[in-house]
Scaffold this motif. Structure first.
Motif: not given
Length: 527
Positions: A343-363
């Protein structure tokens, strides 16, 4: 009729609570499968949850629904009233799992794997000792309460290292430190817990991540699914793109994964679902962690194999004696790919890069006759726009070794008719290797035309960006590129393994219309 209902044994199931990153609809699917299986077997079902979005809180799914908070006190109150003959906690994610020890100490009849085994897995010290006893390799790690000890460990083992609070959920507060300053900054701001401080482990670079979902009965595996991540280790399993059955594992690697899973199942006396995460480099296998509960990927594994893992676990919990029913991966005619929804498009300023912390909101899970087909379908399903044939791609690759890895990918894309824009380093590298790439300035240069200009004008149909984590300037520019792409709704790839598979897939299916479509029942008939 009432008299017959009174004779039914009651079983209480603990749900997964409000949806959040790391605990979502996958666990609700598991809870619903338990309910439906128990009702089919003639049991009276009682469900506790506090989420109106779930199917499990539909009053038609169970005999009695308690829409209550998931706390030990509330569960004990409900059990005092209902007096169930058994309590199932292994399908409610980490929220239910965390209460197991307290509930067992209060005398509740918990069904499944012994709670002591759960503690042996959750406590990293105990789990490490257990792995040593069984001859199972694991990444080097230690727990520290002082900053000096942590820094000394990192220097000795070498950077990068993975650092985290001792007890975490869904990778919360985890980070990869690539140098002494990164680690020092993390330790200065890390939030400790009352149970422990921080755990630091050697971060294995360029390793493949493998998962094993399985169900065991009294320590014997009844069914299992071995899947692989497309991304190398370093992307949280909840964000990773997962392929089942695995397509790029050596036979010996699969055998070793199965042997380790069986060793752990027997030692921990597992009766029910469990998930193990592995690192693999060549044939060297290391265990990251073992969760003695249903994982987020259980619905995916069940549907790809056409084998309901949770129904099998439920039958074990009520005392049925089952024989092993493993499915040979070679007999599975379709490939499943699970892609994360962000949901990066809805999270202003969030860095859309993947790492060891979970970021996804669905699958989303999709199927195909090949991994390329299933992969493209899964990307389209989470909103990825397939770049138009012969359009332009912006490429910014950080490290030199990443540029070398990307070179054959660029060649394949060029052969498909795509052309490139690139920042200075990437552009020079591609041109030197006879792949035409038009140079554009970095955003931080202040010169034009720069990366921001061509993204704003939508001159490119795809952005491929990897950052150089050792350079703060590269990270800053990389962030601006990724953020601009998301804000302008331009597809973004920030992982080299994903870029490789995308290029391979586009060679087979250049447009979305080229993808074959068939319904779920038709897929089952293909197996």
């Amino acid at each position: 009729m009432k008299k017959e209902n009174q004779k039914k044994k009651k079983i209480l199931i603990i749900g997964s609570g409000p949806y959040s990153i790391g605990s979502s609809v996958e666990f609700d699917w598991c809870g619903v499968q338990v309910l439906r299986t128990l009702r089919k077997l003639g049991y009276e079902t009682i469900f506790i949850n506090s989420n109106p979005e779930t199917v499990s809180t539909d009053y038609d799914e169970c005999d009695r629904l308690y829409f209550e908070e998931l706390t030990v006190e509330r569960i004990l109150d409900i059990c005092d009233k209902e007096k169930p003959s058994g309590v199932i906690f292994s399908t409610g994610g980490q929220i239910a799992q965390n209460m197991a020890m307290e509930l067992a100490n209060e005398g509740l009849p918990l069904l499944g794997t012994p709670v002591q085994s759960i503690d042996d897995c959750e406590d990293r010290g105990k789990f490490s000792t257990l792995c040593d006893e069984l001859g199972i390799d694991q990444p080097k790690w230690e727990s520290f309460k002082t900053k000096m000890g942590a820094l000394q460990f990192a220097k000795k083992e070498g950077f990068p290292v993975l650092v985290r609070p001792s007890f975490v959920l869904s990778g919360a507060a985890m980070a990869v430190a690539t140098n002494e300053k990164d680690l020092s900054d993390y330790l200065d701001t890390a939030v400790g817990t009352s149970r422990a401080s921080v755990v630091i482990s050697k971060f294995e670079e360029n390793a493949k991540e493998i998962e094993c979902d399985a169900v065991a009965q009294n320590g014997e595996i009844i069914c299992s699914a071995i899947s692989e991540h497309i991304e190398n280790a370093g992307v949280h399993s909840g964000d990773a793109t997962i392929v089942l059955p695995a397509q790029d594992l050596r036979l010996e690697t699969v055998r070793r994964v199965r042997r380790i899973a069986q060793k752990l199942a027997q030692k921990l006396r597992i009766s029910g679902p469990f998930n193990i995460q592995f690192l693999a480099r060549e044939n060297e296998i290391k265990v990251i962690e073992c969760n003695l509960r249903a994982s987020r990927s259980f619905p995916f594994s069940s549907k790809v194999l056409g084998q309901n893992f949770i129904e099998i676990a439920t039958r074990i919990w009520v005392g049925e004696k089952l024989r092993p029913q493993e499915i040979n991966p070679l007999e599975i005619r379709s490939v499943g790919v699970k892609a994360a929804q962000f949901s990066f498009s809805r999270l202003k300023g969030a860095d859309p890069v993947l790492g060891v912390e979970m970021s996804s909101t669905g699958e989303v899970a999709c199927f195909g006759d090949t991994v390329e087909e299933a992969f493209l379908k899964s990307l389209v399903s989470v909103g990825f726009i397939i770049p138009k044939p012969k359009s332009k791609i912006l490429v910014t690759i950080g490290k030199l070794k990443d540029k070398v890895v990307f070179l054959p990918v660029a060649q394949r894309l060029a052969d498909l008719g795509f052309s490139f824009f690139g920042t200075a380093g990437t552009s020079d590298f591609l041109n030197e290797n006879k792949i035409s790439c038009k140079k554009v300035y970095k955003i931080s240069s202040g010169k034009h035309p720069n990366v921001a200009d061509i993204i704003e004008k939508k001159e490119v149909s795809l952005v491929i960006n990897t950052s150089n984590k050792f350079s703060h300037e590269e990270v800053s520019d990389g962030y601006l590129i990724r953020r601009k792409a998301i804000d302008r709704n331009i597809p973004l790839i920030s992982n080299l393994q994903m870029a490789k598979l995308l290029a391979r897939s586009l060679a087979q299916f250049p447009t979305e219309d080229a993808l074959p479509v068939f319904d779920y029942e038709e897929r089952l008939n293909r197996m």
